[in-house]
Motif scaffolding. Structure first.
Motif, short mmCIF file in Angstrom:
data_model
loop_
_atom_site.label_atom_id
_atom_site.label_comp_id
_atom_site.label_asym_id
_atom_site.label_seq_id
_atom_site.Cartn_x
_atom_site.Cartn_y
_atom_site.Cartn_z
N GLN A 63 19.34 36.56 41.81
CA GLN A 63 20.70 36.08 42.08
C GLN A 63 20.65 34.76 42.83
O GLN A 63 21.38 33.82 42.49
CB GLN A 63 21.48 37.12 42.90
CG GLN A 63 21.85 38.36 42.14
CD GLN A 63 22.44 39.43 43.02
OE1 GLN A 63 22.32 39.40 44.25
NE2 GLN A 63 23.10 40.40 42.39
N LEU A 87 37.74 34.48 45.80
CA LEU A 87 37.45 35.73 46.51
C LEU A 87 38.74 36.41 46.97
O LEU A 87 38.86 37.63 46.86
CB LEU A 87 36.52 35.47 47.70
CG LEU A 87 35.06 35.36 47.32
CD1 LEU A 87 34.25 34.67 48.42
CD2 LEU A 87 34.49 36.74 47.02
N LEU A 126 40.27 38.06 43.90
CA LEU A 126 39.55 39.29 43.54
C LEU A 126 39.88 40.41 44.51
O LEU A 126 40.10 41.55 44.11
CB LEU A 126 38.04 39.04 43.52
CG LEU A 126 37.48 38.23 42.36
CD1 LEU A 126 36.02 37.88 42.61
CD2 LEU A 126 37.64 39.00 41.05
N GLU A 155 28.99 46.54 48.33
CA GLU A 155 30.24 46.09 47.72
C GLU A 155 30.63 44.70 48.22
O GLU A 155 31.14 43.88 47.45
CB GLU A 155 31.35 47.10 47.97
CG GLU A 155 31.13 48.42 47.26
CD GLU A 155 32.16 49.48 47.62
OE1 GLU A 155 33.34 49.11 47.82
OE2 GLU A 155 31.78 50.66 47.69
N ALA A 170 28.37 42.41 46.30
CA ALA A 170 28.76 42.36 44.87
C ALA A 170 30.00 41.51 44.66
O ALA A 170 30.10 40.77 43.67
CB ALA A 170 28.97 43.77 44.33
N LEU A 171 30.96 41.58 45.58
CA LEU A 171 32.18 40.78 45.46
C LEU A 171 31.84 39.29 45.55
O LEU A 171 32.35 38.47 44.76
CB LEU A 171 33.19 41.19 46.53
CG LEU A 171 34.58 40.60 46.41
CD1 LEU A 171 35.27 41.03 45.13
CD2 LEU A 171 35.43 40.99 47.63
N VAL A 200 28.92 37.87 44.88
CA VAL A 200 28.16 37.50 43.68
C VAL A 200 29.09 37.34 42.47
O VAL A 200 28.95 36.39 41.69
CB VAL A 200 27.04 38.52 43.40
CG1 VAL A 200 26.44 38.34 42.01
CG2 VAL A 200 25.95 38.41 44.47
N ARG A 201 30.06 38.22 42.34
CA ARG A 201 31.01 38.11 41.23
C ARG A 201 31.79 36.80 41.29
O ARG A 201 31.94 36.09 40.29
CB ARG A 201 31.96 39.29 41.23
CG ARG A 201 32.95 39.24 40.09
CD ARG A 201 33.80 40.47 40.01
NE ARG A 201 34.88 40.27 39.04
CZ ARG A 201 35.97 40.98 39.02
NH1 ARG A 201 36.15 41.98 39.86
NH2 ARG A 201 36.91 40.73 38.12
N ALA A 202 32.29 36.45 42.48
CA ALA A 202 33.07 35.22 42.62
C ALA A 202 32.19 33.99 42.36
O ALA A 202 32.62 33.05 41.69
CB ALA A 202 33.70 35.15 44.01
N THR A 252 29.47 33.85 40.51
CA THR A 252 29.16 33.84 39.08
C THR A 252 30.34 33.29 38.27
O THR A 252 30.16 32.41 37.42
CB THR A 252 28.80 35.27 38.59
OG1 THR A 252 27.66 35.72 39.35
CG2 THR A 252 28.49 35.29 37.11
N ASP A 253 31.53 33.78 38.56
CA ASP A 253 32.74 33.33 37.86
C ASP A 253 32.96 31.83 38.06
O ASP A 253 33.23 31.08 37.11
CB ASP A 253 33.97 34.10 38.30
CG ASP A 253 33.97 35.56 37.87
OD1 ASP A 253 33.10 35.95 37.06
OD2 ASP A 253 34.83 36.32 38.38
N ASP A 256 30.26 29.77 36.32
CA ASP A 256 30.48 29.82 34.87
C ASP A 256 31.60 28.87 34.45
O ASP A 256 31.50 28.16 33.45
CB ASP A 256 30.82 31.24 34.41
CG ASP A 256 29.59 32.15 34.36
OD1 ASP A 256 28.45 31.64 34.48
OD2 ASP A 256 29.78 33.37 34.20
#
Length: 154
Positions: free
Chosen positions: A9, A30, A33, A135, A138-139, A141-143, A145-146, A149
């Motif tokens: 990551q 963030l 989300l 969690e 993960a939140l 990392v998701r933000a 990544t988005d 991208d």
């Protein structure tokens, strides 16, 4: 989460540049989300000497601000996510105290992630606090990544 996944990551979630506008975009991503999931969290983005973004969502506790500060300090010192630092510490086993870090100022609980700029290194840290540590991580990392991208597609 294992060390190899966490290292991957950090190797892949790297910015070409990062400034106040990027901090605002990441912070708002963030917040969006967290709101979508009705999550009571604190979102914090900072450099070693400056807060770039901070939001406390409904239901977040004042203590979450302290957790965010402590996790951020760990990332800024070790230049790795707080979850990676903690996972490595527990695998050895070691403690932050062994590295001269007081628990009042440092935490190896997950949720803080280094903001790296290609060719520069760690320039800031993004932190979420209020959920279980995996969690929180993960939140973030998701933000990241988005956002990365979206940047790549532009």
């Amino acid at each position: 989460m294992d060390i190899a996944t966490l290292e991957h990551q950090e190797q892949t979630l790297v910015f070409d540049s990062f400034d106040e506008d990027a901090a605002l975009a990441l912070g708002m991503a963030l917040v969006d989300l967290a709101r979508a999931g009705s999550l009571a969290v604190v979102v914090d983005i900072r450099t070693a000497n400056r807060t770039l973004f901070h939001a406390a969502l409904p239901g977040a506790a004042p203590n979450n601000d302290q957790w965010a500060r402590r996790k951020s300090n760990t990332v800024l010192l070790f230049q790795q996510s707080s979850l990676l630092v903690g996972t490595r510490m527990r695998a050895k086993p070691e403690t932050l105290e062994r590295h001269g870090c007081d628990n009042a100022d440092f935490s190896d609980s997950g949720g803080a992630f280094p903001i790296r700029v290609r060719g520069v290194g760690v320039v800031a840290v993004v932190t979420v606090s209020g959920l279980p540590q995996i969690e929180d991580h993960a939140l973030v990392v998701r933000a990241l990544t988005d956002l990365l991208d979206q940047t790549t597609r532009q």
